[in-house]
Write an enzyme that holds these catalytic residues in place. Structure first.
Site, short mmCIF file in Angstrom:
data_model
loop_
_atom_site.label_atom_id
_atom_site.label_comp_id
_atom_site.label_asym_id
_atom_site.label_seq_id
_atom_site.Cartn_x
_atom_site.Cartn_y
_atom_site.Cartn_z
N HIS A 88 0.90 -1.16 -0.09
CA HIS A 88 -0.10 -0.10 0.14
C HIS A 88 0.72 1.27 -0.01
CE1 HIS A 88 -3.20 2.72 1.42
NE2 HIS A 88 -3.97 2.00 1.56
N GLU B 185 -1.21 1.15 -5.24
CA GLU B 185 -0.88 -0.24 -4.46
C GLU B 185 -0.67 -1.17 -5.28
OE1 GLU B 185 -4.06 0.04 -1.52
OE2 GLU B 185 -4.14 2.10 -1.74
#
Ligand code: BG6
Length: 296
Positions: A167, A270
């Site tokens: 992320h 991400e």
């Protein structure tokens, strides 16, 4: 948990050093001729990466909490073994890997890079949240580029499914003045519009909150930041989904660990296994997801 002295004795090199970080949590600093970097064992969480002669690549929240067992805001959280909200109650959003204390397996230093391997394994605590036996290894290779590899191994007797996101929060001059390329004509799920499927036309420009999961995305996304005269390239493997997120004004306001104006200088791209891209891992099998970040 080993002390800093023990960590340094076993794993320090010329460029790698373990120290007390924010909130008293142990952190590892890397000062290599090709780059500086920093990560926390809490979450296996990279909080800084800066190749020599470039600006910092990762965005960190000035309001982040640094508490054992809680996620850090910014940098690179590891979302695993699910992405987003858990279907079952009382399970943490984005899984438990980012809340877990990781163990150092080994470190290595060469003239080009340093490499660090961390791991977590299933135990009574993880099984009370997610009833599977696993070994999860996280390998950072830090040099002119930053490579992050996450390997899931099923050490149990039954198959399980995993969702993942590396992320990454990227540092940009002005989110409303960047372009994300590499996702033209790719279908996405709009998490802000009842998960409706839509299709990207052209490059992504951010003018409001954005929260999308691109499905069957290619192997490279670029963040073009003309003001900084910089392009961040994100290459990947073992992942067909890419999440693009910026909370914009009101969501930034609602998040306690996110500065009100923080949305201006960040974007998350991400590398994921999300939605239709979740992976089933059979006993004794493994899955590797990898992301490599470079700047030009
Ligand atoms: C993104 C999600 O991956 O993470 C967003 O798509 C979410 O919906 C964001 O808001 C941040 O999540 P968290 O749990 O770190 O606040």
């Amino acid at each position: 948990m080993p002390t800093l002295e023990e960590l340094n004795k076993l794993y320090a090199t010329d460029s790698i050093n373990f120290q007390v970080g924010e909130g008293g949590l142990p952190k590892c600093t890397i000062t290599h001729p090709n780059a500086t970097a920093e990560f926390y064992l809490n979450g296996g969480h990279m909080t800084h990466f800066q190749p020599t002669e470039h600006q910092p690549v990762l965005w960190m929240s000035s309001e982040s909490k640094f508490e054992a067992g809680k996620p850090i805001r910014g940098g690179i959280p590891i979302c695993w073994p699910w992405f987003g909200q858990a279907v079952e109650e009382n399970r943490p959003q984005h899984g438990f890997a980012r809340n877990t204390n990781w163990t150092v397996v080994e470190t290595q230093e060469t003239v080009d890079f340093v490499a660090i391997e961390l791991k977590i394994e299933s135990n009574a605590e993880t099984k009370s949240i997610w009833p599977h036996s696993f070994e999860l290894k996280l390998r950072f290779e830090i040099g002119k580029k930053l490579s992050i590899e996450l390997e899931t191994r099923n050490t149990g007797a039954a198959s399980f499914r995993i969702g993942t996101a590396i992320h990454s929060y990227f540092n940009v001059t002005d989110a409303s003045n960047i372009e994300l390329s590499g996702l033209d004509q790719v279908d996405y799920i709009d998490q802000l519009d009842n998960n409706l499927p839509k299709q990207q036309q052209g490059e992504i420009k951010i003018r409001e909150e954005i929260d999308r999961v691109y499905i069957e995305s290619g192997h490279q996304v670029s963040i073009v930041d003309r003001t900084m005269n910089r392009v961040i390239k994100i290459k990947k493997s073992g992942s067909q989904s890419t999440v693009v997120w910026n909370p914009w004004i009101s969501k930034a306001n609602r998040m306690a660990d996110f500065p009100d104006d923080g949305y201006r200088t960040m974007v998350c791209v991400e590398t994921a296994n999300a939605f239709t891209d979740v992976r089933e891992i059979a006993p004794d099998e493994q899955h590797v997801i990898m992301q490599k970040i470079s700047v030009a």
